[in-house]
Enzyme design. Structure first.
Site: not given
Ligand code: NAD
Length: 236
Positions: A138, A142
Site C-alpha cells: 500500500h 496507510k
C-alpha cells in the site's frame, strides 16, 4: 438517496465524488474535529439519510456505531483496523436493530478475488509441497499493517490450512492504492494470484452499492452478502 460521511479524508472525498456521479446526495460530513454524536440537531440534519458511510479511523468506529444506533441509521463501515472491537459493534447492531455492512475492502473485484483464492487454497492445500503466502503493498500513508484485506485473505485461507498460519509480508511505500498477491510455491513452480486496485473509485462504488443494499435491512453483514445478491443464482 441521501448519505452522510463519517471521515472526510482520501476515501470520504472519493465517496463524495462518486456519489455525485451516481445520483446520491451527501448531506453532511463528520470528521475528527466534528465527530458524529447523537442529538436532536444531528437527528434533524440527517433526516431522510439512507445510511452513514464510515471511512475514518479505527478508534472512532465503536463511538460512531453507538451514535448510529441511537439515531436509528444504517451504517456502512469501510474503516479497517478495529477487528478487536468487532463483537461490540455486532452486538450494538443486534440490540438497536440498525443494519450494518462492513468490509475491509469494498471493491467488487477484491470480493471476487477472495473467492478465487479460496478455490485455489482448497485445491493446493490438498496437495503436498505448495507453500502459501500473502503480500500486501500500500501507499506510504496507510496506517494499519497488515491491511484489513490481507487479514481477510489469511482468515479465508485458514479454512484450508488449519493451524498452519499463512504468512503475510507488507510493504508501505509510494502511492499505489493497493496491491495484494497470493502465492503458492513448490519446488517445481509458483502460482501467483494478484489484485491491483487502479484507483479508489471502485471502493467508493462498492460502498454506495452497500448503501442501497442495506436500505430496509437490519443486522450485521459483510459485503459478501451484497455480492451474493449481485451474482446470478447458482454462482452466489
Ligand atoms: P484518511 O487519513 O485520508 O482520512 C481519515 C479521516 O477520518 C479524516 O478525514 C479524519 O478527519 C477522519 N476522522 C478522524 N477521527 C474521526 C472521528 N472521530 N470521527 C469522524 N472522522 C474522523 O484515510 P482514508 O485513506 O480515507 O482511509 C480511511 C479508513 O478507510 C482507513 O481505515 C483505511 O484503511 C480504510 N479504507 C478502507 C477501504 C475499504 O474498501 N474498506 C478502502 C480504503 C481505505
Amino acid at each position: 438517496m441521501k448519505v452522510a460521511l463519517v471521515g472526510y479524508g482520501k476515501m470520504g472525498r472519493t465517496v463524495e465524488e462518486t456519489a455525485a456521479a451516481r445520483g446520491f446526495e451527501v448531506v453532511d460530513r463528520f470528521t475528527r474535529e466534528r465527530p458524529l454524536r447523537a442529538g436532536d440537531a444531528t437527528r434533524r440534519a440527517l433526516s431522510g439519510v439512507t445510511a452513514l458511510v464510515d471511512f475514518s479511523v479505527p478508534e472512532a468506529v465503536p463511538e460512531t456505531a453507538r451514535a448510529a444506533a441511537e439515531l436509528s441509521l444504517p451504517l456502512v463501515i469501510g474503516t479497517t483496523g478495529w477487528q478487536g472491537r468487532l463483537d461490540e459493534v455486532r452486538e450494538l447492531a443486534a440490540r438497536s436493530g440498525i443494519g450494518v455492512v462492513r468490509a475491509a475492502n469494498f471493491s467488487l473485484g477484491v470480493n471476487v478475488f477472495y473467492r478465487l483464492i479460496e478455490q485455489a487454497a482448497r485445491l493446493l492445500s490438498a496437495l503436498e509441497g505448495y507453500d502459501p503466502f500473502i503480500h500486501d503493498w500500500h501507499h506510504r500513508f496507510k496506517l494499519d499493517s497488515p491491511s484489513g484485506t490481507a487479514l481477510e485473505i489469511q482468515r479465508r485461507m485458514a479454512r484450508y490450512y488449519g493451524e498452519r498460519e499463512v504468512p503475510i509480508t507488507c510493504q508501505r511505500a509510494g502511492y499505489v492504492p493497493s496491491v495484494h498477491w497470493v502465492g503458492f510455491d513448490s519446488a517445481a513452480d509458483t502460482i501467483h494470484l494478484e489484485h491491483r486496485a487502479r484507483n479508489r473509485q471502485g471502493l467508493a462504488e462498492g460502498a454506495l452499492l452497500a448503501v442501497q443494499w442495506i436500505s430496509g435491512r437490519s443486522g450485521f453483514h459483510d459485503f459478501q452478502d451484497v455480492l451474493a445478491d449481485l451474482l446470478p443464482e447458482g454462482l452466489a
